[in-house]
Design an enzyme around this catalytic site. Structure first.
Site, short mmCIF file in Angstrom:
data_model
loop_
_atom_site.label_atom_id
_atom_site.label_comp_id
_atom_site.label_asym_id
_atom_site.label_seq_id
_atom_site.Cartn_x
_atom_site.Cartn_y
_atom_site.Cartn_z
N SER A 144 0.77 -1.24 0.00
CA SER A 144 0.00 0.00 0.00
C SER A 144 0.80 1.30 0.00
O SER A 144 1.74 1.47 0.76
CB SER A 144 -0.93 0.00 1.21
OG SER A 144 -1.24 1.32 1.57
N LYS A 148 -14.43 -2.39 -2.11
CA LYS A 148 -15.07 -1.08 -2.35
C LYS A 148 -16.59 -1.18 -2.45
O LYS A 148 -17.29 -0.23 -2.12
CB LYS A 148 -14.50 -0.43 -3.61
CG LYS A 148 -13.09 0.11 -3.41
CD LYS A 148 -12.59 0.85 -4.63
CE LYS A 148 -11.14 1.27 -4.42
NZ LYS A 148 -10.59 2.05 -5.51
N ASN A 165 -14.51 4.32 -1.29
CA ASN A 165 -13.08 4.14 -0.98
C ASN A 165 -12.65 4.94 0.24
O ASN A 165 -11.48 4.92 0.61
CB ASN A 165 -12.20 4.48 -2.20
CG ASN A 165 -12.05 5.96 -2.40
OD1 ASN A 165 -12.95 6.73 -2.06
ND2 ASN A 165 -10.92 6.39 -2.91
N ASP A 169 -12.12 8.55 -5.50
CA ASP A 169 -11.50 8.24 -6.80
C ASP A 169 -12.08 9.16 -7.87
O ASP A 169 -11.39 9.54 -8.83
CB ASP A 169 -11.79 6.79 -7.21
CG ASP A 169 -10.96 5.78 -6.43
OD1 ASP A 169 -9.90 6.16 -5.90
OD2 ASP A 169 -11.38 4.61 -6.34
N ALA A 205 -12.98 0.73 -10.06
CA ALA A 205 -12.38 2.00 -10.49
C ALA A 205 -13.03 2.50 -11.79
O ALA A 205 -13.19 3.71 -11.98
CB ALA A 205 -10.88 1.84 -10.67
N TYR A 231 0.12 3.17 -11.27
CA TYR A 231 1.18 4.15 -10.98
C TYR A 231 2.52 3.46 -10.71
O TYR A 231 3.54 4.11 -10.57
CB TYR A 231 0.78 5.03 -9.79
CG TYR A 231 0.25 4.21 -8.64
CD1 TYR A 231 1.08 3.67 -7.68
CD2 TYR A 231 -1.11 3.92 -8.56
CE1 TYR A 231 0.60 2.88 -6.66
CE2 TYR A 231 -1.61 3.12 -7.55
CZ TYR A 231 -0.76 2.61 -6.60
OH TYR A 231 -1.25 1.80 -5.61
N GLY A 288 -1.36 6.99 -13.04
CA GLY A 288 -2.34 7.18 -11.97
C GLY A 288 -1.81 7.77 -10.68
O GLY A 288 -2.53 7.83 -9.69
N1 LIG Z 1 -4.49 5.64 -9.35
C1 LIG Z 1 -5.47 5.49 -8.51
O1 LIG Z 1 -5.76 6.36 -7.68
C2 LIG Z 1 -6.28 4.23 -8.55
C3 LIG Z 1 -7.54 4.19 -7.93
C4 LIG Z 1 -8.29 3.01 -8.03
C5 LIG Z 1 -7.77 1.91 -8.71
N2 LIG Z 1 -6.54 2.00 -9.29
C6 LIG Z 1 -5.99 0.85 -10.06
O2 LIG Z 1 -6.91 0.56 -11.11
C7 LIG Z 1 -6.91 -0.84 -11.38
C8 LIG Z 1 -8.33 -1.38 -11.33
O3 LIG Z 1 -8.86 -1.26 -10.03
P1 LIG Z 1 -10.29 -1.87 -9.67
O4 LIG Z 1 -10.54 -1.56 -8.24
O5 LIG Z 1 -11.33 -1.43 -10.66
O6 LIG Z 1 -10.00 -3.43 -9.85
P2 LIG Z 1 -11.02 -4.58 -10.12
O7 LIG Z 1 -12.34 -4.29 -9.45
O8 LIG Z 1 -10.30 -5.81 -9.80
O9 LIG Z 1 -11.36 -4.50 -11.71
C9 LIG Z 1 -10.44 -4.60 -12.70
C10 LIG Z 1 -11.16 -4.93 -14.03
O10 LIG Z 1 -10.15 -5.18 -14.96
C11 LIG Z 1 -10.52 -6.25 -15.82
N3 LIG Z 1 -9.48 -7.28 -15.70
C12 LIG Z 1 -9.04 -7.91 -14.59
N4 LIG Z 1 -8.08 -8.81 -14.88
C13 LIG Z 1 -7.91 -8.76 -16.22
C14 LIG Z 1 -7.08 -9.46 -17.14
N5 LIG Z 1 -6.23 -10.40 -16.73
N6 LIG Z 1 -7.20 -9.15 -18.46
C15 LIG Z 1 -8.07 -8.19 -18.89
N7 LIG Z 1 -8.88 -7.51 -18.05
C16 LIG Z 1 -8.80 -7.78 -16.75
C17 LIG Z 1 -11.85 -6.78 -15.34
O11 LIG Z 1 -12.88 -6.31 -16.24
P3 LIG Z 1 -13.62 -7.34 -17.24
O12 LIG Z 1 -13.89 -8.56 -16.43
O13 LIG Z 1 -14.87 -6.61 -17.62
O14 LIG Z 1 -12.72 -7.59 -18.39
C18 LIG Z 1 -12.00 -6.18 -13.95
O15 LIG Z 1 -13.33 -5.88 -13.63
C19 LIG Z 1 -5.97 -1.47 -10.34
O16 LIG Z 1 -4.72 -1.64 -10.96
C20 LIG Z 1 -5.89 -0.42 -9.25
O17 LIG Z 1 -4.66 -0.48 -8.55
C21 LIG Z 1 -5.79 3.13 -9.22
#
Ligand SMILES: NC(=O)c1ccc[n+]([C@@H]2O[C@H](COP(=O)([O-])OP(=O)(O)OC[C@H]3O[C@@H](n4cnc5c(N)ncnc54)[C@H](OP(=O)(O)O)[C@@H]3O)[C@@H](O)[C@H]2O)c1
Length: 248
Positions: free
Chosen positions: A19, A70, A91, A106, A133, A210, A231
């Site tokens: 984290s 979340k 979040n 977010d 996200a 990021y 990010g």
């Molecule tokens: N910079 C920031 O402030 C910030 C904030 C929040 C999140 N994030 C980052 O954003 C990313 C997503 O977060 P999240 O909370 O939305 O995660 P999540 O709920 O796990 O969702 C990720 C989505 O990505 C797709 N996915 C997952 N594994 C995959 C694979 N192997 N190949 C292709 N698509 C895949 C899936 O969509 P489908 O099943 O529809 O394909 C899944 O719903 C993470 O890396 C997180 O660290 C960054």
């Protein structure tokens, strides 16, 4: 005698030893000269551990929530702010006299970090991934009047499959946002499976990742002449907004 910590904050998630938040807030408390403040990780193997966690830690003033809780944390809260309710993901939690209130920062972080990169030609966006996200990202595009489509491995109605992305779609949708974890350290060579050859200098690629600073997705975009943004700023902005909420 040590300082009694009365202002406790923390992050709820699963496997979160990586984290960013813990070191970010500990550093912040130091900089602000705040004594008796702490921020720690609460690694829960299942969301049912949330209730005992808050019963045992009476001095918690606020929490951040990350993957995979979340959405799952919502039934444990007393109230949601409007935006968190609309997108169905929380979040940030504030502990108030009236109970636990959920927020989504977010939204704020993404909006403020993408805005400086947007031009009048950026009218349509593809959101890669459909997780928590991506909902905040879609909400922001709605607010900004940018049309968007989700791209998913298992598309629902009105969503696209990765193999649907042809030259016409890629030319039309000039904002591409990676909301999948593909490319996150240590798997830094992974990237969403999109036809990068049709990306041009008219495109903007935004990666929520990021770490690494420049993902394989962003590198491909940059090689094609696109504007890119990672990010990190979003992460800092959402943390700052959470701090404001806890202290308001
Ligand atoms: N910079 C920031 O402030 C910030 C904030 C929040 C999140 N994030 C980052 O954003 C990313 C997503 O977060 P999240 O909370 O939305 O995660 P999540 O709920 O796990 O969702 C990720 C989505 O990505 C797709 N996915 C997952 N594994 C995959 C694979 N192997 N190949 C292709 N698509 C895949 C899936 O969509 P489908 O099943 O529809 O394909 C899944 O719903 C993470 O890396 C997180 O660290 C960054």
């Amino acid at each position: 005698m040590g300082i009694i910590e009365k202002n406790n904050y923390g992050l709820v998630g699963k496997n979160i030893s990586y984290s960013f938040s813990e070191s970010y807030f500990e550093e912040k408390f130091k900089k602000l000269g705040l004594e008796g403040y702490s921020y720690r990780n609460f690694d829960l193997s299942q969301i049912e551990e949330f209730t005992p966690l808050i019963q045992e830690n009476k001095h918690i003033k606020g929490l951040n929530v990350t993957i995979p809780y979340k959405e799952a944390v919502i039934p444990y809260l007393d109230r949601l702010n409007k935006k968190a309710k609309k997108i169905g993901a929380v979040n940030t939690i504030k502990f108030t006299k009236k109970g636990l209130k959920g927020y989504n920062t977010d939204i704020y972080g993404f909006k403020k970090s993408i805005k400086p990169f947007l031009t009048k030609n950026h009218t349509k966006a593809l959101i890669l991934g459909t997780g928590g996200a991506s909902k905040a990202v879609a909400f922001v595009f709605g607010e900004l009047g940018i049309k968007f489509k989700f791209v998913s491995r298992r598309p629902k109605k009105n969503q696209l499959l990765y193999t649907d992305l042809n030259e016409k779609i890629m030319k039309e949708y000039t904002v591409l946002v990676n909301c999948t974890p593909l490319g996150t350290f240590p798997n830094i060579e992974e990237k969403p499976n999109i036809p990068y050859q049709w990306i041009t200098d008219a495109h903007l690629l935004f990666d929520l990742i990021y770490n690494p600073e420049k993902s394989a997705f962003l590198r491909e975009g940059e090689n094609q002449g696109a504007a890119i943004c990672n990010g990190l700023r979003m992460l800092e902005l959402q943390a700052e907004k959470a701090w404001k909420i806890w202290n308001s």
